[in-house]
Scaffold this motif. Structure first.
Motif, PDB file in Angstrom:
ATOM      1  N   VAL A  49       0.866  -1.174   0.000  1.00 48.48           N
ATOM      2  CA  VAL A  49       0.000   0.000   0.000  1.00 48.48           C
ATOM      3  C   VAL A  49       0.905   1.226   0.000  1.00 48.48           C
ATOM      4  O   VAL A  49       1.769   1.351   0.862  1.00 48.48           O
ATOM      5  CB  VAL A  49      -0.912   0.013   1.253  1.00 48.48           C
ATOM      6  CG1 VAL A  49      -1.746   1.277   1.308  1.00 48.48           C
ATOM      7  CG2 VAL A  49      -1.800  -1.226   1.300  1.00 48.48           C
ATOM      8  N   CYS A  50       0.721   2.111  -0.980  1.00 49.15           N
ATOM      9  CA  CYS A  50       1.542   3.315  -1.083  1.00 49.15           C
ATOM     10  C   CYS A  50       0.769   4.515  -0.546  1.00 49.15           C
ATOM     11  O   CYS A  50      -0.364   4.755  -0.957  1.00 49.15           O
ATOM     12  CB  CYS A  50       1.927   3.577  -2.532  1.00 49.15           C
ATOM     13  SG  CYS A  50       2.842   2.222  -3.271  1.00 49.15           S
ATOM     14  N   VAL A  51       1.418   5.272   0.371  1.00 50.23           N
ATOM     15  CA  VAL A  51       0.787   6.443   0.981  1.00 50.23           C
ATOM     16  C   VAL A  51       1.794   7.583   0.980  1.00 50.23           C
ATOM     17  O   VAL A  51       2.948   7.408   1.393  1.00 50.23           O
ATOM     18  CB  VAL A  51       0.326   6.155   2.432  1.00 50.23           C
ATOM     19  CG1 VAL A  51      -0.282   7.396   3.074  1.00 50.23           C
ATOM     20  CG2 VAL A  51      -0.676   4.992   2.458  1.00 50.23           C
ATOM     21  N   ASN A  52       1.349   8.744   0.512  1.00 53.41           N
ATOM     22  CA  ASN A  52       2.192   9.938   0.515  1.00 53.41           C
ATOM     23  C   ASN A  52       2.527  10.299   1.964  1.00 53.41           C
ATOM     24  O   ASN A  52       1.638  10.381   2.809  1.00 53.41           O
ATOM     25  CB  ASN A  52       1.457  11.087  -0.179  1.00 53.41           C
ATOM     26  CG  ASN A  52       2.346  12.274  -0.441  1.00 53.41           C
ATOM     27  OD1 ASN A  52       3.102  12.712   0.433  1.00 53.41           O
ATOM     28  ND2 ASN A  52       2.255  12.822  -1.636  1.00 53.41           N
ATOM     29  N   ARG A  53       3.807  10.538   2.237  1.00 57.30           N
ATOM     30  CA  ARG A  53       4.212  10.868   3.608  1.00 57.30           C
ATOM     31  C   ARG A  53       3.644  12.201   4.076  1.00 57.30           C
ATOM     32  O   ARG A  53       3.549  12.448   5.281  1.00 57.30           O
ATOM     33  CB  ARG A  53       5.742  10.852   3.721  1.00 57.30           C
ATOM     34  CG  ARG A  53       6.293   9.437   3.677  1.00 57.30           C
ATOM     35  CD  ARG A  53       7.750   9.339   4.079  1.00 57.30           C
ATOM     36  NE  ARG A  53       8.651  10.241   3.400  1.00 57.30           N
ATOM     37  CZ  ARG A  53       9.188  10.022   2.193  1.00 57.30           C
ATOM     38  NH1 ARG A  53       8.891   8.921   1.528  1.00 57.30           N
ATOM     39  NH2 ARG A  53      10.016  10.892   1.667  1.00 57.30           N
ATOM     40  N   ASN A  55       0.547  13.070   3.589  1.00 53.08           N
ATOM     41  CA  ASN A  55      -0.852  12.820   3.927  1.00 53.08           C
ATOM     42  C   ASN A  55      -0.955  12.573   5.429  1.00 53.08           C
ATOM     43  O   ASN A  55      -0.188  11.793   5.990  1.00 53.08           O
ATOM     44  CB  ASN A  55      -1.359  11.609   3.138  1.00 53.08           C
ATOM     45  CG  ASN A  55      -2.836  11.391   3.293  1.00 53.08           C
ATOM     46  OD1 ASN A  55      -3.350  11.260   4.400  1.00 53.08           O
ATOM     47  ND2 ASN A  55      -3.538  11.335   2.173  1.00 53.08           N
ATOM     48  N   ARG A  56      -1.921  13.217   6.067  1.00 56.15           N
ATOM     49  CA  ARG A  56      -2.043  13.088   7.523  1.00 56.15           C
ATOM     50  C   ARG A  56      -2.349  11.658   7.954  1.00 56.15           C
ATOM     51  O   ARG A  56      -2.075  11.283   9.085  1.00 56.15           O
ATOM     52  CB  ARG A  56      -3.057  14.074   8.085  1.00 56.15           C
ATOM     53  CG  ARG A  56      -4.490  13.762   7.762  1.00 56.15           C
ATOM     54  CD  ARG A  56      -5.412  14.871   8.266  1.00 56.15           C
ATOM     55  NE  ARG A  56      -6.782  14.435   8.255  1.00 56.15           N
ATOM     56  CZ  ARG A  56      -7.543  14.359   9.326  1.00 56.15           C
ATOM     57  NH1 ARG A  56      -7.077  14.721  10.492  1.00 56.15           N
ATOM     58  NH2 ARG A  56      -8.784  13.939   9.229  1.00 56.15           N
ATOM     59  N   SER A  57      -2.871  10.841   7.069  1.00 54.32           N
ATOM     60  CA  SER A  57      -3.147   9.435   7.391  1.00 54.32           C
ATOM     61  C   SER A  57      -1.857   8.643   7.583  1.00 54.32           C
ATOM     62  O   SER A  57      -1.830   7.669   8.344  1.00 54.32           O
ATOM     63  CB  SER A  57      -3.943   8.779   6.266  1.00 54.32           C
ATOM     64  OG  SER A  57      -5.141   9.452   6.030  1.00 54.32           O
ATOM     65  N   HIS A  58      -0.820   9.037   6.886  1.00 52.61           N
ATOM     66  CA  HIS A  58       0.432   8.282   6.871  1.00 52.61           C
ATOM     67  C   HIS A  58       0.904   7.919   8.280  1.00 52.61           C
ATOM     68  O   HIS A  58       1.118   6.750   8.602  1.00 52.61           O
ATOM     69  CB  HIS A  58       1.506   9.083   6.124  1.00 52.61           C
ATOM     70  CG  HIS A  58       2.827   8.417   6.094  1.00 52.61           C
ATOM     71  ND1 HIS A  58       3.747   8.558   7.115  1.00 52.61           N
ATOM     72  CD2 HIS A  58       3.384   7.602   5.185  1.00 52.61           C
ATOM     73  CE1 HIS A  58       4.823   7.858   6.831  1.00 52.61           C
ATOM     74  NE2 HIS A  58       4.628   7.263   5.651  1.00 52.61           N
ATOM     75  N   ARG A 121       8.118  -1.340   5.943  1.00 48.13           N
ATOM     76  CA  ARG A 121       7.893  -0.107   5.191  1.00 48.13           C
ATOM     77  C   ARG A 121       9.201   0.278   4.524  1.00 48.13           C
ATOM     78  O   ARG A 121      10.278   0.062   5.066  1.00 48.13           O
ATOM     79  CB  ARG A 121       7.405   0.971   6.130  1.00 48.13           C
ATOM     80  CG  ARG A 121       7.689   2.391   5.675  1.00 48.13           C
ATOM     81  CD  ARG A 121       7.209   3.384   6.686  1.00 48.13           C
ATOM     82  NE  ARG A 121       8.180   3.598   7.731  1.00 48.13           N
ATOM     83  CZ  ARG A 121       8.507   4.789   8.208  1.00 48.13           C
ATOM     84  NH1 ARG A 121       7.920   5.871   7.761  1.00 48.13           N
ATOM     85  NH2 ARG A 121       9.392   4.915   9.148  1.00 48.13           N
ATOM     86  N   THR A 122       9.059   0.876   3.347  1.00 49.27           N
ATOM     87  CA  THR A 122      10.209   1.455   2.671  1.00 49.27           C
ATOM     88  C   THR A 122       9.787   2.803   2.122  1.00 49.27           C
ATOM     89  O   THR A 122       8.607   3.007   1.828  1.00 49.27           O
ATOM     90  CB  THR A 122      10.739   0.501   1.570  1.00 49.27           C
ATOM     91  OG1 THR A 122      12.092   0.748   1.324  1.00 49.27           O
ATOM     92  CG2 THR A 122       9.978   0.633   0.289  1.00 49.27           C
ATOM     93  N   GLU A 123      10.715   3.730   2.031  1.00 52.06           N
ATOM     94  CA  GLU A 123      10.397   5.070   1.526  1.00 52.06           C
ATOM     95  C   GLU A 123      11.019   5.246   0.149  1.00 52.06           C
ATOM     96  O   GLU A 123      12.195   4.956  -0.058  1.00 52.06           O
ATOM     97  CB  GLU A 123      10.902   6.132   2.502  1.00 52.06           C
ATOM     98  CG  GLU A 123      10.175   6.081   3.822  1.00 52.06           C
ATOM     99  CD  GLU A 123      10.604   7.163   4.798  1.00 52.06           C
ATOM    100  OE1 GLU A 123      11.520   7.949   4.493  1.00 52.06           O
ATOM    101  OE2 GLU A 123       9.999   7.212   5.881  1.00 52.06           O
ATOM    102  N   ILE A 124      10.188   5.722  -0.777  1.00 56.71           N
ATOM    103  CA  ILE A 124      10.607   6.010  -2.141  1.00 56.71           C
ATOM    104  C   ILE A 124      10.046   7.378  -2.500  1.00 56.71           C
ATOM    105  O   ILE A 124       8.827   7.579  -2.459  1.00 56.71           O
ATOM    106  CB  ILE A 124      10.071   4.967  -3.157  1.00 56.71           C
ATOM    107  CG1 ILE A 124      10.473   3.545  -2.773  1.00 56.71           C
ATOM    108  CG2 ILE A 124      10.477   5.324  -4.571  1.00 56.71           C
ATOM    109  CD1 ILE A 124      11.947   3.254  -2.925  1.00 56.71           C
ATOM    110  N   GLY A 125      10.905   8.329  -2.837  1.00 58.33           N
ATOM    111  CA  GLY A 125      10.434   9.665  -3.205  1.00 58.33           C
ATOM    112  C   GLY A 125       9.549  10.251  -2.125  1.00 58.33           C
ATOM    113  O   GLY A 125       9.938  10.332  -0.965  1.00 58.33           O
ATOM    114  N   THR A 126       8.342  10.634  -2.501  1.00 59.72           N
ATOM    115  CA  THR A 126       7.405  11.291  -1.580  1.00 59.72           C
ATOM    116  C   THR A 126       6.557  10.306  -0.787  1.00 59.72           C
ATOM    117  O   THR A 126       5.778  10.716   0.065  1.00 59.72           O
ATOM    118  CB  THR A 126       6.448  12.202  -2.370  1.00 59.72           C
ATOM    119  OG1 THR A 126       5.760  11.392  -3.342  1.00 59.72           O
ATOM    120  CG2 THR A 126       7.198  13.326  -3.063  1.00 59.72           C
ATOM    121  N   HIS A 127       6.679   9.012  -1.067  1.00 57.83           N
ATOM    122  CA  HIS A 127       5.753   8.024  -0.511  1.00 57.83           C
ATOM    123  C   HIS A 127       6.449   6.986   0.364  1.00 57.83           C
ATOM    124  O   HIS A 127       7.643   6.726   0.224  1.00 57.83           O
ATOM    125  CB  HIS A 127       5.030   7.288  -1.644  1.00 57.83           C
ATOM    126  CG  HIS A 127       3.957   8.102  -2.270  1.00 57.83           C
ATOM    127  ND1 HIS A 127       4.193   9.286  -2.936  1.00 57.83           N
ATOM    128  CD2 HIS A 127       2.620   7.901  -2.331  1.00 57.83           C
ATOM    129  CE1 HIS A 127       3.046   9.776  -3.377  1.00 57.83           C
ATOM    130  NE2 HIS A 127       2.084   8.964  -3.016  1.00 57.83           N
TER     131      HIS A 127
END
Length: 161
Positions: A49-53, A55-58, A121-127
């Motif tokens: 599941v990809c979520v923009n960091r 986004n307050r949901s993140h 979790r892994t971070e890529i770019g903005t997500h």
């Protein structure tokens, strides 16, 4: 032309199921609309599941450590809009919800619901890419249908008769 606008245009043509991601726990109850969800493996059953960091949901997903991927049907189009609007009040009053193993809200009449724990979790770019191990699955009765986002508009898919 710059690569980013071409990428966004190309991705708009890649149809994807519309989902509502939900969570509950010490950080509180929350949800958002998403289409960046896919299968990783069936052993153990795992989704990404990809979520923009931004986004307050993140951070709420991370703090709770659980989420439910609720796959929407055509009749959920309005619900999708409610969960896409971060300022919409009383989101969870717009439909019926239960809970399963993780305590994340499960949409009563979702086409499918995947109740998950976030295991990596892994971070890529903005997500962030969350790897979510499925703990329980609920499937709607009857002919499956799905709400799909493609070419910047909704499409209802139903099984051929």
């Amino acid at each position: 032309m710059e690569l980013q606008p071409l990428f966004r245009e190309g991705m708009s043509r890649l149809g994807a199921s519309v989902t509502v991601l939900t969570t509950d726990g010490s950080a509180g109850q929350h949800g958002m609309t998403a289409s960046a969800v896919c299968s990783v493996t069936d052993t153990p059953p795992t989704l990404l599941v990809c979520v923009n960091r931004a986004n307050r949901s993140h951070d709420l997903f991370l703090q709770n450590g659980v989420l439910c991927v609720n796959v929407l049907a055509g009749h959920h189009r309005d619900l999708s809009g409610v969960f896409a609007n971060s300022k919409a009040p009383d989101r969870f009053e717009q439909a019926g919800w239960t809970t399963h193993v993780t305590g994340a809200p499960v949409l009563d009449d979702a086409t499918a619901s995947f109740d998950c724990t976030i295991v990596d979790r892994t971070e890529i770019g903005t997500h962030s890419v969350f790897f979510c191990e499925v703990q329980e699955i609920a499937l709607a009765q009857g002919a499956p249908e799905s709400l799909v986002w493609c070419n910047r508009t909704f499409h209802d898919l139903r099984a051929a008769s």
